[in-house]
Scaffold this motif. Structure first.
Motif, PDB file in Angstrom:
ATOM      1  N   ILE A 179       0.773  -1.204   0.141  1.00  0.00           N
ATOM      2  CA  ILE A 179       0.141  -0.044  -0.083  1.00  0.00           C
ATOM      3  C   ILE A 179       0.871   1.300   0.182  1.00  0.00           C
ATOM      4  O   ILE A 179       0.767   2.191  -0.686  1.00  0.00           O
ATOM      5  CB  ILE A 179      -0.952  -0.051   1.118  1.00  0.00           C
ATOM      6  N   ARG A 180       1.925   1.264   0.694  1.00  0.00           N
ATOM      7  CA  ARG A 180       2.777   2.485   0.816  1.00  0.00           C
ATOM      8  C   ARG A 180       3.473   2.747  -0.287  1.00  0.00           C
ATOM      9  O   ARG A 180       3.788   3.614  -0.832  1.00  0.00           O
ATOM     10  CB  ARG A 180       3.984   2.200   1.851  1.00  0.00           C
ATOM     11  N   GLU A 181       3.882   1.546  -1.161  1.00  0.00           N
ATOM     12  CA  GLU A 181       4.517   1.528  -2.209  1.00  0.00           C
ATOM     13  C   GLU A 181       3.769   2.181  -3.329  1.00  0.00           C
ATOM     14  O   GLU A 181       4.219   3.118  -4.375  1.00  0.00           O
ATOM     15  CB  GLU A 181       5.217   0.328  -2.829  1.00  0.00           C
ATOM     16  N   ARG A 182       2.364   1.641  -3.439  1.00  0.00           N
ATOM     17  CA  ARG A 182       1.602   2.318  -4.161  1.00  0.00           C
ATOM     18  C   ARG A 182       1.525   3.799  -4.300  1.00  0.00           C
ATOM     19  O   ARG A 182       1.433   4.675  -5.164  1.00  0.00           O
ATOM     20  CB  ARG A 182       0.031   1.910  -4.152  1.00  0.00           C
ATOM     21  N   LYS A 183       1.342   4.163  -2.839  1.00  0.00           N
ATOM     22  CA  LYS A 183       1.037   5.666  -2.452  1.00  0.00           C
ATOM     23  C   LYS A 183       2.422   6.339  -2.703  1.00  0.00           C
ATOM     24  O   LYS A 183       2.420   7.480  -3.294  1.00  0.00           O
ATOM     25  CB  LYS A 183       0.818   5.612  -1.024  1.00  0.00           C
ATOM     26  N   ARG A 184       3.556   5.866  -2.489  1.00  0.00           N
ATOM     27  CA  ARG A 184       4.657   6.322  -2.757  1.00  0.00           C
ATOM     28  C   ARG A 184       4.774   7.036  -4.364  1.00  0.00           C
ATOM     29  O   ARG A 184       5.108   8.210  -4.791  1.00  0.00           O
ATOM     30  CB  ARG A 184       6.050   5.509  -2.413  1.00  0.00           C
ATOM     31  N   ARG A 185       4.448   5.909  -5.333  1.00  0.00           N
ATOM     32  CA  ARG A 185       4.581   6.239  -6.729  1.00  0.00           C
ATOM     33  C   ARG A 185       3.569   7.264  -7.130  1.00  0.00           C
ATOM     34  O   ARG A 185       3.823   8.389  -7.800  1.00  0.00           O
ATOM     35  CB  ARG A 185       3.984   4.827  -7.320  1.00  0.00           C
ATOM     36  N   LYS A 186       2.170   7.212  -6.351  1.00  0.00           N
ATOM     37  CA  LYS A 186       1.279   8.526  -6.668  1.00  0.00           C
ATOM     38  C   LYS A 186       1.868   9.600  -6.149  1.00  0.00           C
ATOM     39  O   LYS A 186       1.657  10.741  -6.964  1.00  0.00           O
ATOM     40  CB  LYS A 186      -0.023   7.813  -5.932  1.00  0.00           C
ATOM     41  N   TRP A 187       2.414   9.731  -5.144  1.00  0.00           N
ATOM     42  CA  TRP A 187       2.896  10.940  -4.446  1.00  0.00           C
ATOM     43  C   TRP A 187       4.000  11.574  -5.489  1.00  0.00           C
ATOM     44  O   TRP A 187       4.127  12.730  -5.641  1.00  0.00           O
ATOM     45  CB  TRP A 187       3.561  10.537  -3.219  1.00  0.00           C
ATOM     46  N   PRO A 232      -1.593  16.203  -0.733  1.00  0.00           N
ATOM     47  CA  PRO A 232      -1.051  15.680   0.792  1.00  0.00           C
ATOM     48  C   PRO A 232      -1.926  14.941   1.547  1.00  0.00           C
ATOM     49  O   PRO A 232      -1.624  14.034   2.246  1.00  0.00           O
ATOM     50  CB  PRO A 232      -0.206  17.133   1.430  1.00  0.00           C
ATOM     51  N   TRP A 233      -3.212  15.422   1.461  1.00  0.00           N
ATOM     52  CA  TRP A 233      -3.989  14.449   2.307  1.00  0.00           C
ATOM     53  C   TRP A 233      -4.381  13.349   1.993  1.00  0.00           C
ATOM     54  O   TRP A 233      -4.470  12.358   2.723  1.00  0.00           O
ATOM     55  CB  TRP A 233      -5.739  15.249   2.221  1.00  0.00           C
ATOM     56  N   ASN A 234      -3.986  12.805   0.804  1.00  0.00           N
ATOM     57  CA  ASN A 234      -4.281  11.357   0.295  1.00  0.00           C
ATOM     58  C   ASN A 234      -3.284  10.536   1.069  1.00  0.00           C
ATOM     59  O   ASN A 234      -3.450   9.473   0.836  1.00  0.00           O
ATOM     60  CB  ASN A 234      -4.252  11.414  -1.265  1.00  0.00           C
ATOM     61  N   LEU A 235      -1.955  11.204   1.381  1.00  0.00           N
ATOM     62  CA  LEU A 235      -1.121  10.272   2.154  1.00  0.00           C
ATOM     63  C   LEU A 235      -1.768   9.509   3.258  1.00  0.00           C
ATOM     64  O   LEU A 235      -1.553   8.345   3.488  1.00  0.00           O
ATOM     65  CB  LEU A 235      -0.120  11.142   2.681  1.00  0.00           C
ATOM     66  N   VAL A 236      -2.782  10.226   3.861  1.00  0.00           N
ATOM     67  CA  VAL A 236      -3.461   9.672   5.126  1.00  0.00           C
ATOM     68  C   VAL A 236      -4.531   8.787   4.363  1.00  0.00           C
ATOM     69  O   VAL A 236      -4.458   7.478   5.004  1.00  0.00           O
ATOM     70  CB  VAL A 236      -3.902  10.627   5.936  1.00  0.00           C
ATOM     71  N   GLU A 294      -4.990   7.273   1.876  1.00  0.00           N
ATOM     72  CA  GLU A 294      -4.501   6.101   1.193  1.00  0.00           C
ATOM     73  C   GLU A 294      -3.610   5.074   1.931  1.00  0.00           C
ATOM     74  O   GLU A 294      -2.951   4.334   1.254  1.00  0.00           O
ATOM     75  CB  GLU A 294      -4.013   6.285  -0.491  1.00  0.00           C
ATOM     76  N   GLY A 295      -3.446   5.245   3.312  1.00  0.00           N
ATOM     77  CA  GLY A 295      -3.149   4.217   4.110  1.00  0.00           C
ATOM     78  C   GLY A 295      -1.766   4.406   4.590  1.00  0.00           C
ATOM     79  O   GLY A 295      -1.036   3.231   4.979  1.00  0.00           O
ATOM     80  N   LEU A 296      -1.228   5.505   4.622  1.00  0.00           N
ATOM     81  CA  LEU A 296       0.342   5.572   5.094  1.00  0.00           C
ATOM     82  C   LEU A 296       0.457   5.293   6.635  1.00  0.00           C
ATOM     83  O   LEU A 296       1.411   4.899   6.775  1.00  0.00           O
ATOM     84  CB  LEU A 296       0.652   7.141   4.740  1.00  0.00           C
ATOM     85  N   MET A 297      -0.717   5.608   7.210  1.00  0.00           N
ATOM     86  CA  MET A 297      -0.757   5.609   8.743  1.00  0.00           C
ATOM     87  C   MET A 297      -1.197   4.121   9.228  1.00  0.00           C
ATOM     88  O   MET A 297      -1.207   3.730  10.405  1.00  0.00           O
ATOM     89  CB  MET A 297      -1.778   6.481   9.389  1.00  0.00           C
ATOM     90  N   LEU A 298      -1.345   3.068   8.084  1.00  0.00           N
ATOM     91  CA  LEU A 298      -1.820   1.749   8.885  1.00  0.00           C
ATOM     92  C   LEU A 298      -0.521   1.236   9.555  1.00  0.00           C
ATOM     93  O   LEU A 298       0.694   1.501   9.451  1.00  0.00           O
ATOM     94  CB  LEU A 298      -2.003   1.119   7.650  1.00  0.00           C
ATOM     95  N   ASP A 299      -1.122   0.484  10.712  1.00  0.00           N
ATOM     96  CA  ASP A 299      -0.139  -0.161  11.634  1.00  0.00           C
ATOM     97  C   ASP A 299      -0.421  -1.377  11.799  1.00  0.00           C
ATOM     98  O   ASP A 299      -1.389  -1.966  11.974  1.00  0.00           O
ATOM     99  CB  ASP A 299      -0.349   0.910  12.802  1.00  0.00           C
ATOM    100  N   ALA A 300       0.699  -2.114  11.894  1.00  0.00           N
ATOM    101  CA  ALA A 300       0.650  -3.824  11.788  1.00  0.00           C
ATOM    102  C   ALA A 300       0.158  -4.245  13.204  1.00  0.00           C
ATOM    103  O   ALA A 300      -0.205  -5.384  12.988  1.00  0.00           O
ATOM    104  CB  ALA A 300       1.738  -4.269  11.212  1.00  0.00           C
ATOM    105  N   THR A 301       0.359  -3.638  14.078  1.00  0.00           N
ATOM    106  CA  THR A 301      -0.241  -4.121  15.429  1.00  0.00           C
ATOM    107  C   THR A 301      -1.654  -3.892  15.653  1.00  0.00           C
ATOM    108  O   THR A 301      -2.164  -4.439  16.755  1.00  0.00           O
ATOM    109  CB  THR A 301       0.539  -3.458  16.774  1.00  0.00           C
ATOM    110  N   THR A 302      -2.136  -3.248  14.825  1.00  0.00           N
ATOM    111  CA  THR A 302      -3.834  -2.919  15.093  1.00  0.00           C
ATOM    112  C   THR A 302      -4.442  -3.795  14.269  1.00  0.00           C
ATOM    113  O   THR A 302      -4.244  -4.382  13.199  1.00  0.00           O
ATOM    114  CB  THR A 302      -3.959  -1.385  14.411  1.00  0.00           C
ATOM    115  N   LEU A 303      -5.621  -4.303  14.959  1.00  0.00           N
ATOM    116  CA  LEU A 303      -6.796  -5.015  14.271  1.00  0.00           C
ATOM    117  C   LEU A 303      -7.207  -4.550  13.099  1.00  0.00           C
ATOM    118  O   LEU A 303      -7.600  -3.461  13.043  1.00  0.00           O
ATOM    119  CB  LEU A 303      -7.796  -5.124  15.496  1.00  0.00           C
TER     120      LEU A 303
END
Ligand SMILES: *Cc1c(COP(=O)(O)O)cnc(C)c1O
Length: 726
Positions: free
Chosen positions: A470-478, A485-489, A491-500
């Motif tokens: 997801i981050r890689e897709r976002k990086r390319r779009k960025w 800039p809002w799209n960074l959030v 489109e999943g930049l803040m996703l955290d692997a320890t969260t359900l």
């Protein structure tokens, strides 16, 4: 004949030239060791080409191949794999030939308007196409003799670009026929085969391509050729024309044209299987041939019926194609006489008894002209019997002859390689035949041999992989659209692997209720920002390019994802397709499904998730009515009718997440492994992997329908066939 254009691959040394043959057979796509062979030649180009080996081989310089051809390790694996591939292709020893020894020439012609086989060949819109792709692959694996027919859509790739406010922009990428994994079907002069669709004025032609999916050839029809008038060239440009005449012309090409192509190729088959009603005109052409050969219409109709299977997928009345009579007359005016019947009789074949004046109903016609018909889950079978009861006047609803064969997914395609390796490690010693027998429930009891910790760690790895994609897709779009800039959030930049993490991805069609969880925003905010047990949601999906309502729903969700209240815990990932689907069904913790009850015929993405140990939270509709067992996920009844009571359903979902899912997920003993959660994961695999496999599904079609069809095709039944006579 079909030709692989070998001269274009002369830069590949003979020693490894089998790669070319392999690239043109999608068999590689469900064998990870084959994919690895391609990837190791040129990783960068493999990625760049969208995992399309034909393109990768064409664009890789000779020295890359020379290096591989001198590497003993590479060659060892190449030789072994090519041997496996050639054995597979040549094998006469398949499940089908063992069980139906007398029946080998029983070929099935399978028609579908879409096929989703691999991301490099975008000939599908959604679940129907993926199912058709999985069906074909499974028939290949089981050795069922089959030919398939579909469309070569020139504009199959519709990329989704989300603008800063979440509005979906459609970016069409034309299919490059020269680098797609398809070959031209050629005639005796070496020219591409072009076939005329009979009885249509002005004349209409289709060119023929072929995709090889293991042992099953899929013939693709293409109207974009010089022989056609300009207005006819666009017939095969895109999926599902909105305009009725365009739609009729597509279905005419698929059904009548498809049937003609098989005849021209000299493919003989005993039965025809229609995946949804779009291709039902093929039946008309079968009738015409028989009448042409001297049969009466009644006799011809009986024979065609007895050798045809129709699978309906649409529980929503508006989802069926209905063509106005004047339009039908324009295209089929000459047909009725050639069938030996008058126009009224012809038109009546497509009359839906509950609304005969509406036009020619393709589903009603398909039901009338086939003897075997089924819905795609038990529940959908019931819904279809009720919906179409009027076609069998006087027959009580429960006896209406529409059965059900619940859908399934092709396990080698959808099972993640790491999970598969884990199964190998722990199941091989106790049950070495688990691959061949993956539709046997007993095999899956051995899932308990896997230590919780290992299954959990593989799952965490897949989750991180999803987030990094997801981050890689976002990086390319960025890097391409710096002003968003809002799209960074969002489109999943803040996703955290320890969260359900709860995933929702499908087509953005009203009844799927993608926005259900946004009914009560305060409640949702509490859930996602909970300090101890936070929850995050990942959304993906496309709206049909012409569906502005779908786009509005999407935009709304996107704006929530941008909104600071939800603290980056809601993400919308762009450009859902087969590839993103893989990462999502394998990498989230829970798969969410919230359609309006009775509107989902089956649903298959939840099956893919379950197979990889991702439990479902779903309305009791479609496959989940029979799949849910109280231990393998979460279920709720859901309210009807459409558009009402969304609030009540949302409440139910919030409650299940807060009171059941989150507490179980976050319950970590000293070893940090959520054993209670892993138990649900294992139960999900154990109860669903076999039952919702395409293997179980295809075997059901075979044992229930295919032999009976062949009995009616006038051949005696022997051996195993006897026992499964209907
Ligand atoms: C499996 C799949 C679907 C089917 O999704 P449903 O859950 O049946 O709606 C749709 N699109 C893609 C890309 C898929 O892989």
């Amino acid at each position: 004949m079909t030709d692989i254009p070998v001269d274009r691959f002369s830069h590949i040394p003979d020693r490894i030239s089998g790669l070319v043959e392999l690239a043109y057979n999608l068999w590689w796509s469900w064998h990870s060791s084959a994919m690895l062979l391609f990837k190791q030649i040129n990783r960068a180009e493999w990625k760049e080409s969208g995992q399309n080996p034909v393109k990768m081989l064409l664009e890789t310089p000779a020295r890359f191949f020379e290096r591989a051809a001198e590497d003993p390790d590479y060659l060892r694996r190449y030789d072994l794999l090519m041997c496996r591939f050639r054995n597979y292709m040549a094998s006469k020893n398949s499940w089908f030939s063992e069980n139906y020894p007398e029946r080998l020439p029983l070929t099935i012609a399978y028609f579908s308007s879409e096929f989703g086989l691999h991301p490099s060949l975008p000939l599908y819109a959604g679940g129907l196409g993926i199912l058709a792709g999985d069906h074909v692959k499974e028939c290949s694996d089981l050795g069922v003799p089959m030919v398939a027919v579909g469309f070569l859509y020139a504009e199959g790739y519709v990329h989704q670009h989300l603008e800063a406010d979440g509005w979906q922009k459609n970016i069409v990428e034309l299919l490059d026929r020269e680098t797609a994994p398809i070959t031209r079907v050629t005639d005796e002069h070496g020219r591409q085969l072009v076939v005329q669709v009979p009885l249509i004025e002005p004349p209409l032609y289709v060119a023929v391509w072929k995709v090889q999916a293991g042992r099953v050839p899929l013939y693709l029809l293409d109207t974009h050729i010089d022989e056609n008038l300009p207005e006819n060239r666009s017939i095969s440009h895109r999926l599902y024309e909105k305009d009725l005449e365009g739609r009729l012309r597509q279905e005419l090409v698929l059904g009548v044209g498809g049937r003609t192509v098989l005849n021209t190729l000299g493919v003989s088959y005993s039965a025809m299987h229609l995946n949804e009603g779009h291709s039902a005109f093929a039946l008309i052409e079968r009738l015409r041939e028989r009448v042409d050969a001297g049969m009466s219409f009644e006799e011809a109709a009986k024979q065609v019926r007895n050798t045809s299977i129709f699978t309906t997928h649409t529980p929503v009345p508006a989802g069926h194609d209905i063509f106005p009579f004047d339009l039908m007359h324009r295209y089929f005016g000459d047909y009725a006489p050639s069938l030996g019947i008058d126009w009224e009789t012809f038109i009546d074949l497509g009359a839906a008894p509950h609304d005969p004046e509406a036009g020619f109903n393709m589903t009603a016609f398909a039901f009338r002209m086939t003897r075997f018909h089924n819905g795609v889950s038990q529940k959908h079978g019931e819904v279809a019997r009720q919906m179409w009861q009027s076609l069998w006047p006087g027959v009580p609803e429960s006896l209406v002859p529409i059965e059900s064969v619940t859908n399934g997914v092709h396990v080698p395609t959808w099972l993640n390689r790491r999970v598969e390796t884990l199964f190998d490690t722990y199941m091989d010693p106790v049950c070495p035949t688990w691959r061949e027998e993956h539709d046997n429930p007993l095999v899956w009891r051995f899932i308990d041999e896997i230590p919780d910790e290992e299954l959990w760690n593989v799952h965490l790895w897949l989750k991180m992989k999803l987030f990094s994609r997801i981050r890689e897709r976002k990086r390319r779009k960025w890097s391409g659209y710096r002003n968003e800039p809002w799209n960074l959030v969002a489109e999943g930049l803040m996703l955290d692997a320890t969260t359900l993490t709860i995933g929702f991805a499908r087509r953005f069609t009203g009844y799927k209720r993608a926005d259900l969880i946004f009914e009560d925003l305060d409640r949702l905010e509490e859930i996602v920002t909970n300090r101890w047990r936070p929850v995050q949601f990942v959304f993906a999906g496309k709206a049909h390019p012409a569906d502005d309502r779908g786009k509005d729903v999407l935009k709304r969700i996107y704006q929530f994802a941008e909104s600071p209240e939800f603290a980056g815990r809601i993400a919308f990932v762009e450009n859902y397709g087969q590839q993103l689907a893989r990462y999502m069904v394998q990498g989230v913790d829970v798969w969410l499904n919230t359609p309006v009850p009775l509107m989902e015929a089956s649903g298959t993405s939840g099956m893919k998730a379950a197979l990889n140990g991702v439990p479902n939270l779903s309305v009791l509709d479609g496959w989940w009515v029979e799949g849910y067992n109280g231990r393998n996920g979460w279920a709720f009844e859901g309210s009807q009718p459409y558009g009402e009571n969304n609030r009540a359903d949302a409440e139910t979902v919030y409650n299940i997440i807060e009171k059941e899912i989150a507490p179980l997920y976050y319950m970590r003993p000293m070893d940090e492994i959520p054993h209670g959660w892993v138990k649900v994961m294992k139960e999900s695999i154990k109860s669903c992997a076999w039952q919702y496999s395409a293997r179980r599904m295809v075997k059901e079609y075979i044992t229930r329908y295919y032999p009976s069809v062949c009995m009616y095709a006038g051949e005696p039944m022997t051996g195993a066939l006897e026992s499964c006579r209907l």
